[in-house]
Design an enzyme around this catalytic site. Structure first.
Site, PDB file in Angstrom:
ATOM      1  N   LYS A 171     -66.728  45.680  16.484  1.00 15.01           N
ATOM      2  CA  LYS A 171     -67.664  46.297  17.448  1.00 15.01           C
ATOM      3  C   LYS A 171     -67.595  45.579  18.802  1.00 15.01           C
ATOM      4  CE  LYS A 171     -71.256  45.439  14.811  1.00 15.01           C
ATOM      5  NZ  LYS A 171     -70.569  44.805  13.663  1.00 15.01           N
ATOM      6  N   ARG A 221     -79.775  48.624  13.606  1.00 14.26           N
ATOM      7  CA  ARG A 221     -79.256  48.019  12.380  1.00 14.26           C
ATOM      8  C   ARG A 221     -80.029  48.448  11.136  1.00 14.26           C
ATOM      9  NH1 ARG A 221     -75.782  44.053  14.383  1.00 14.26           N
ATOM     10  NH2 ARG A 221     -75.562  42.316  12.978  1.00 14.26           N
ATOM     11  N   ARG A 249     -61.951  34.353  13.202  1.00 17.55           N
ATOM     12  CA  ARG A 249     -62.499  34.611  14.551  1.00 17.55           C
ATOM     13  C   ARG A 249     -62.881  33.296  15.229  1.00 17.55           C
ATOM     14  NH1 ARG A 249     -67.418  38.551  15.096  1.00 17.55           N
ATOM     15  NH2 ARG A 249     -68.298  37.125  13.577  1.00 17.55           N
ATOM     16  N   ARG A 265     -68.812  30.611  14.795  1.00 11.88           N
ATOM     17  CA  ARG A 265     -70.258  30.824  14.899  1.00 11.88           C
ATOM     18  C   ARG A 265     -70.986  30.183  13.719  1.00 11.88           C
ATOM     19  NH1 ARG A 265     -70.482  37.230  16.187  1.00 11.88           N
ATOM     20  NH2 ARG A 265     -71.824  37.113  14.356  1.00 11.88           N
ATOM     21  N   ARG A 319     -74.273  38.616   4.979  1.00 10.09           N
ATOM     22  CA  ARG A 319     -74.255  39.614   6.062  1.00 10.09           C
ATOM     23  C   ARG A 319     -73.650  40.919   5.571  1.00 10.09           C
ATOM     24  NH1 ARG A 319     -70.984  36.433  10.104  1.00 10.09           N
ATOM     25  NH2 ARG A 319     -70.844  38.301  11.380  1.00 10.09           N
TER      26      ARG A 319
HETATM   27  P1  AP5 Z   1     -65.521  41.410  16.388  1.00 12.22           P
HETATM   28  O1  AP5 Z   1     -65.168  42.346  17.493  1.00 12.22           O
HETATM   29  O2  AP5 Z   1     -66.102  40.084  16.731  1.00 12.22           O
HETATM   30  O3  AP5 Z   1     -66.367  42.152  15.252  1.00 12.22           O
HETATM   31  P2  AP5 Z   1     -67.879  42.585  15.241  1.00 12.22           P
HETATM   32  O4  AP5 Z   1     -67.939  43.896  14.507  1.00 12.22           O
HETATM   33  O5  AP5 Z   1     -68.453  42.555  16.621  1.00 12.22           O
HETATM   34  O6  AP5 Z   1     -68.441  41.443  14.300  1.00 12.22           O
HETATM   35  P3  AP5 Z   1     -69.783  40.583  14.359  1.00 12.22           P
HETATM   36  O7  AP5 Z   1     -69.623  39.528  13.299  1.00 12.22           O
HETATM   37  O8  AP5 Z   1     -70.079  40.118  15.746  1.00 12.22           O
HETATM   38  O9  AP5 Z   1     -70.780  41.624  13.908  1.00 12.22           O
HETATM   39  P4  AP5 Z   1     -72.153  41.342  13.295  1.00 12.22           P
HETATM   40  O10 AP5 Z   1     -72.635  42.738  13.262  1.00 12.22           O
HETATM   41  O11 AP5 Z   1     -72.191  40.626  12.010  1.00 12.22           O
HETATM   42  O12 AP5 Z   1     -72.768  40.271  14.287  1.00 12.22           O
HETATM   43  P5  AP5 Z   1     -73.762  40.399  15.521  1.00 12.22           P
HETATM   44  O13 AP5 Z   1     -73.282  39.471  16.555  1.00 12.22           O
HETATM   45  O14 AP5 Z   1     -74.006  41.835  15.882  1.00 12.22           O
HETATM   46  O15 AP5 Z   1     -64.153  41.174  15.554  1.00 12.22           O
HETATM   47  C1  AP5 Z   1     -64.111  40.263  14.466  1.00 12.22           C
HETATM   48  C2  AP5 Z   1     -62.772  39.503  14.493  1.00 12.22           C
HETATM   49  O16 AP5 Z   1     -61.705  40.423  14.237  1.00 12.22           O
HETATM   50  C3  AP5 Z   1     -62.440  38.850  15.841  1.00 12.22           C
HETATM   51  O17 AP5 Z   1     -61.744  37.650  15.596  1.00 12.22           O
HETATM   52  C4  AP5 Z   1     -61.523  39.869  16.531  1.00 12.22           C
HETATM   53  O18 AP5 Z   1     -60.625  39.231  17.431  1.00 12.22           O
HETATM   54  C5  AP5 Z   1     -60.806  40.455  15.331  1.00 12.22           C
HETATM   55  N1  AP5 Z   1     -60.474  41.848  15.519  1.00 12.22           N
HETATM   56  C6  AP5 Z   1     -61.320  42.837  15.967  1.00 12.22           C
HETATM   57  N2  AP5 Z   1     -60.694  44.012  15.990  1.00 12.22           N
HETATM   58  C7  AP5 Z   1     -59.436  43.771  15.525  1.00 12.22           C
HETATM   59  C8  AP5 Z   1     -58.297  44.577  15.290  1.00 12.22           C
HETATM   60  N3  AP5 Z   1     -58.344  45.884  15.540  1.00 12.22           N
HETATM   61  N4  AP5 Z   1     -57.191  44.018  14.797  1.00 12.22           N
HETATM   62  C9  AP5 Z   1     -57.133  42.692  14.536  1.00 12.22           C
HETATM   63  N5  AP5 Z   1     -58.166  41.842  14.745  1.00 12.22           N
HETATM   64  C10 AP5 Z   1     -59.296  42.387  15.222  1.00 12.22           C
HETATM   65  O19 AP5 Z   1     -75.123  39.867  14.858  1.00 12.22           O
HETATM   66  C11 AP5 Z   1     -75.272  38.520  14.447  1.00 12.22           C
HETATM   67  C12 AP5 Z   1     -76.661  38.318  13.830  1.00 12.22           C
HETATM   68  O20 AP5 Z   1     -77.683  38.610  14.822  1.00 12.22           O
HETATM   69  C13 AP5 Z   1     -77.017  39.239  12.663  1.00 12.22           C
HETATM   70  O21 AP5 Z   1     -76.531  38.728  11.432  1.00 12.22           O
HETATM   71  C14 AP5 Z   1     -78.556  39.252  12.749  1.00 12.22           C
HETATM   72  O22 AP5 Z   1     -79.107  38.073  12.221  1.00 12.22           O
HETATM   73  C15 AP5 Z   1     -78.807  39.267  14.244  1.00 12.22           C
HETATM   74  N6  AP5 Z   1     -78.916  40.639  14.785  1.00 12.22           N
HETATM   75  C16 AP5 Z   1     -78.079  41.206  15.721  1.00 12.22           C
HETATM   76  N7  AP5 Z   1     -78.460  42.456  16.006  1.00 12.22           N
HETATM   77  C17 AP5 Z   1     -79.549  42.704  15.230  1.00 12.22           C
HETATM   78  C18 AP5 Z   1     -80.388  43.849  15.058  1.00 12.22           C
HETATM   79  N8  AP5 Z   1     -80.192  44.980  15.744  1.00 12.22           N
HETATM   80  N9  AP5 Z   1     -81.407  43.759  14.164  1.00 12.22           N
HETATM   81  C19 AP5 Z   1     -81.661  42.632  13.468  1.00 12.22           C
HETATM   82  N10 AP5 Z   1     -80.892  41.510  13.595  1.00 12.22           N
HETATM   83  C20 AP5 Z   1     -79.852  41.551  14.453  1.00 12.22           C
END
Ligand code: AP5
Length: 215
Positions: free
Chosen positions: A13, A88, A127, A162, A173
Site C-alpha cells: 500500500k 481498517r 523491508r 519498524r 497483524r
Molecule cells: P509496503 O509498501 O511497505 O507495504 P504496506 O502494505 O504499506 O505494509 P505496512 O506494513 O506498512 O502495512 P500495515 O497495514 O501493516 O502498516 P501501517 O503502517 O498501515 O511494502 C512492504 C515491503 O514490500 C517493502 O519492503 C516494499 O519495498 C516491498 N514491496 C512492496 N511492493 C512490492 C512489489 N510489488 N514487489 C516487491 N517488493 C515490494 O500500520 C501500522 C500500525 O498502525 C497498525 O498495525 C496499527 O497498529 C496502526 N494503524 C494504522 N492505521 C490504522 C487504522 N486505520 N486503524 C487502527 N490502527 C491503525
C-alpha cells in the site's frame, strides 16, 4: 484522484501510494506513518497509540476517526488523496462514509491489493524504512535496497526495521487483518466501489490504477 488502498500488511500500500502521489500530486495519507511520527515526537496521540502498534494490534477507532476528521478537512485534500491504511474496520468505513458525505467528497474507487501470504511474509521481514519521521521512505533489501551504508537515498537518514516487524507482531497483524480489515472487501463490493488488483509489480499496479481512472 480520491481513492482508498486496501490490503494486508506488506501488500504494498505504502509503495503504491507514494508512486501515485508523485504522479499527480494527490496527497498520500497513511495513518501508519502519521501514528509512527506521533510516537517518535512523543505527542499525546503517540503515547496512546504506541502499545497497540508494537503488539501489532489496531489503534482504537475513536482515535483514528478524530485524526482523520481533521486530516480530510485540510485544504490539500481538495485536489486529491490516497488513503493508505484507512479505513481498517467496518466502524471506520461507516464513519468515513458519513464524513465524506459531510465534506461533499466523492470517492473514485477502492483498490484492493491482492498478494499471497508467503510473499507478504518475505516482504515484511526484508523491508527497511527511513527513520526520519518526515520521510519514511520504504525500501526492501532484496528488491529496492537503501544506500550500501543503510542510509535513505532521499534524505540520508538511517533506515531501520519498524518496531512492529518482530515475527510475533507480524503474525498478529496478519490475524488482525483477516478478522477486522478483510470484511471491508465485501463492504466496498456492496457499495460498488471495489477494484481488485494482483499486486505483483507496484509499477504495473500504478499503471492499472491510472487506466481505471481513465488517465
Ligand atoms: P509496503 O509498501 O511497505 O507495504 P504496506 O502494505 O504499506 O505494509 P505496512 O506494513 O506498512 O502495512 P500495515 O497495514 O501493516 O502498516 P501501517 O503502517 O498501515 O511494502 C512492504 C515491503 O514490500 C517493502 O519492503 C516494499 O519495498 C516491498 N514491496 C512492496 N511492493 C512490492 C512489489 N510489488 N514487489 C516487491 N517488493 C515490494 O500500520 C501500522 C500500525 O498502525 C497498525 O498495525 C496499527 O497498529 C496502526 N494503524 C494504522 N492505521 C490504522 C487504522 N486505520 N486503524 C487502527 N490502527 C491503525
Amino acid at each position: 484522484m480520491k481513492i482508498i488502498l486496501l490490503g494486508a500488511p506488506g501488500a504494498g500500500k505504502g509503495t503504491v501510494a507514494k508512486l501515485l502521489s508523485e504522479y499527480d500530486g494527490s496527497v498520500q495519507i497513511s495513518t501508519g506513518d502519521i501514528l509512527r511520527s506521533a510516537v517518535k515526537t512523543g505527542s499525546e496521540l503517540g503515547k496512546k497509540a504506541k502499545a497497540y502498534m508494537d503488539a501489532g494490534d489496531l489503534v482504537p477507532d475513536e482515535l483514528i476517526m478524530a485524526l482523520m476528521r481533521e486530516r480530510l478537512a485540510a485544504p490539500d485534500c481538495r485536489q486529491g488523496f490516497i488513503l493508505d491504511g484507512f479505513p481498517r474496520t467496518i466502524p471506520q468505513a461507516d464513519a468515513l462514509k458519513g464524513l465524506l458525505r459531510e465534506l461533499r467528497i466523492e470517492l473514485d474507487f477502492v483498490v484492493s491489493l491482492e498478494v499471497p501470504r508467503e510473499v507478504i511474509l518475505d516482504r515484511l521481514t526484508t523491508r527497511r524504512t527511513c527513520s526520519n519521521p518526515d520521510c519514511q521512505e520504504i525500501y526492501n533489501i532484496k528488491s529496492n535496497p537503501p544506500l550500501p551504508d543503510g542510509r535513505c537515498k532521499k534524505c540520508g537518514s538511517l533506515t531501520i526495521q519498524r518496531d512492529d516487524e518482530t515475527e510475533a507482531a507480524i503474525q498478529y497483524r496478519l490475524e488482525t487483518y483477516e478478522k477486522k480489515t478483510s470484511p471491508l472487501i465485501e463492504f466496498y463490493r456492496t457499495e460498488g466501489l471495489l477494484r481488485q488488483f494482483p499486486s505483483v509489480s507496484s509499477v504495473e499496479t500504478v499503471a492499472a490504477v491510472k487506466r481505471q481512472l481513465g488517465k
